[in-house]
Every structure is written in C-alpha cells, then in structure tokens.
Design a protein around this motif. Sequence first.
Motif, PDB file in Angstrom:
ATOM      1  N   ILE A  10      41.065  32.013  31.404  1.00 48.57           N
ATOM      2  CA  ILE A  10      41.920  30.871  31.074  1.00 48.57           C
ATOM      3  C   ILE A  10      41.059  29.616  31.047  1.00 48.57           C
ATOM      4  O   ILE A  10      40.038  29.537  31.723  1.00 48.57           O
ATOM      5  CB  ILE A  10      43.095  30.719  32.062  1.00 48.57           C
ATOM      6  CG1 ILE A  10      42.612  30.490  33.494  1.00 48.57           C
ATOM      7  CG2 ILE A  10      44.001  31.952  31.985  1.00 48.57           C
ATOM      8  CD1 ILE A  10      43.723  30.172  34.481  1.00 48.57           C
ATOM      9  N   ARG A  11      41.468  28.651  30.247  1.00 47.59           N
ATOM     10  CA  ARG A  11      40.705  27.404  30.121  1.00 47.59           C
ATOM     11  C   ARG A  11      41.115  26.373  31.154  1.00 47.59           C
ATOM     12  O   ARG A  11      40.306  25.585  31.605  1.00 47.59           O
ATOM     13  CB  ARG A  11      40.878  26.824  28.729  1.00 47.59           C
ATOM     14  CG  ARG A  11      40.227  27.682  27.684  1.00 47.59           C
ATOM     15  CD  ARG A  11      40.255  27.008  26.342  1.00 47.59           C
ATOM     16  NE  ARG A  11      39.615  27.888  25.371  1.00 47.59           N
ATOM     17  CZ  ARG A  11      39.754  27.788  24.082  1.00 47.59           C
ATOM     18  NH1 ARG A  11      40.542  26.859  23.572  1.00 47.59           N
ATOM     19  NH2 ARG A  11      39.138  28.605  23.267  1.00 47.59           N
ATOM     20  N   LEU A  23      48.429  36.905  26.665  1.00 53.13           N
ATOM     21  CA  LEU A  23      47.014  36.651  26.426  1.00 53.13           C
ATOM     22  C   LEU A  23      46.181  37.924  26.586  1.00 53.13           C
ATOM     23  O   LEU A  23      45.243  38.167  25.828  1.00 53.13           O
ATOM     24  CB  LEU A  23      46.504  35.567  27.382  1.00 53.13           C
ATOM     25  CG  LEU A  23      45.039  35.157  27.263  1.00 53.13           C
ATOM     26  CD1 LEU A  23      44.759  34.571  25.876  1.00 53.13           C
ATOM     27  CD2 LEU A  23      44.684  34.155  28.351  1.00 53.13           C
ATOM     28  N   ALA A  24      46.560  38.758  27.551  1.00 52.96           N
ATOM     29  CA  ALA A  24      45.834  40.007  27.805  1.00 52.96           C
ATOM     30  C   ALA A  24      46.237  41.124  26.837  1.00 52.96           C
ATOM     31  O   ALA A  24      45.682  42.220  26.891  1.00 52.96           O
ATOM     32  CB  ALA A  24      46.077  40.460  29.242  1.00 52.96           C
ATOM     33  N   LEU A  56      49.797  31.207  37.907  1.00 48.54           N
ATOM     34  CA  LEU A  56      48.655  32.013  38.312  1.00 48.54           C
ATOM     35  C   LEU A  56      47.396  31.175  38.240  1.00 48.54           C
ATOM     36  O   LEU A  56      47.266  30.307  37.377  1.00 48.54           O
ATOM     37  CB  LEU A  56      48.501  33.217  37.382  1.00 48.54           C
ATOM     38  CG  LEU A  56      49.714  34.135  37.279  1.00 48.54           C
ATOM     39  CD1 LEU A  56      49.466  35.194  36.225  1.00 48.54           C
ATOM     40  CD2 LEU A  56      50.026  34.769  38.615  1.00 48.54           C
ATOM     41  N   HIS A  57      46.467  31.455  39.128  1.00 47.63           N
ATOM     42  CA  HIS A  57      45.214  30.718  39.216  1.00 47.63           C
ATOM     43  C   HIS A  57      44.059  31.709  39.242  1.00 47.63           C
ATOM     44  O   HIS A  57      44.265  32.893  39.556  1.00 47.63           O
ATOM     45  CB  HIS A  57      45.205  29.850  40.476  1.00 47.63           C
ATOM     46  CG  HIS A  57      46.362  28.905  40.533  1.00 47.63           C
ATOM     47  ND1 HIS A  57      46.358  27.684  39.914  1.00 47.63           N
ATOM     48  CD2 HIS A  57      47.591  29.026  41.112  1.00 47.63           C
ATOM     49  CE1 HIS A  57      47.508  27.079  40.119  1.00 47.63           C
ATOM     50  NE2 HIS A  57      48.285  27.876  40.832  1.00 47.63           N
ATOM     51  N   ASP A  74      37.528  30.225  32.388  1.00 43.46           N
ATOM     52  CA  ASP A  74      36.594  30.192  31.273  1.00 43.46           C
ATOM     53  C   ASP A  74      35.692  28.969  31.454  1.00 43.46           C
ATOM     54  O   ASP A  74      36.078  27.860  31.131  1.00 43.46           O
ATOM     55  CB  ASP A  74      37.365  30.099  29.952  1.00 43.46           C
ATOM     56  CG  ASP A  74      36.437  30.092  28.753  1.00 43.46           C
ATOM     57  OD1 ASP A  74      35.219  30.286  28.915  1.00 43.46           O
ATOM     58  OD2 ASP A  74      36.948  29.896  27.634  1.00 43.46           O
ATOM     59  N   ASP A  75      34.498  29.185  32.002  1.00 46.40           N
ATOM     60  CA  ASP A  75      33.574  28.084  32.281  1.00 46.40           C
ATOM     61  C   ASP A  75      32.726  27.767  31.059  1.00 46.40           C
ATOM     62  O   ASP A  75      31.503  27.864  31.078  1.00 46.40           O
ATOM     63  CB  ASP A  75      32.656  28.418  33.473  1.00 46.40           C
ATOM     64  CG  ASP A  75      33.441  28.538  34.759  1.00 46.40           C
ATOM     65  OD1 ASP A  75      34.376  27.740  34.944  1.00 46.40           O
ATOM     66  OD2 ASP A  75      33.125  29.417  35.575  1.00 46.40           O
TER      67      ASP A  75
END
Length: 77
Positions: A10-11, A23-24, A56-57, A74-75
């Motif tokens: 996730i962004r 998303l998954a 969710l985190h 998402d780094d």
Amino acid sequence: MSDETQPVQIRDDMIRLGQALKLANVVEDGVHARHVIEHGEVSVNDEVETRRGRQLHPGDVIVFGEERLLITHDDED
C-alpha cells in the motif's frame, strides 16, 4: 491454507479491508468483498473480521480461504 504469504503493498499508511482484498485480487469486486467479510470468511490478525471498513496497517495479516496476505508499505521514494 498455503504456507506462502502474499504481500499487499500500500502507498499510504492505511487501507480498508475491502479495498485490500480487491487490491490483492482475491475477490472479484466490492460486492464480493462485502459478502465474504459479512459472512465471517475473513480474519485479520487471527480474529474474524466482519467490518469491510476495518483499517489495516503495514504488518497486519489477512486470511481468506487459502490466501494469506501481509499488508506492507510501498517504500517508493
């Protein structure tokens, strides 16, 4: 259940449960996500979750059927 955990990147710092399942690609759409969540087919961190809007985190783990998903950040910097 598969021993393999699929990362879900996730962004932002948070994603809602229904969005994470979409998303998954483990549900077809939002209606399908709502159905499986409301019927107790999804767990978050080993507890059944029936709230589609559950926040969710990174580090949270979702289990749905044979799927095990890990929320990651998402780094992309």
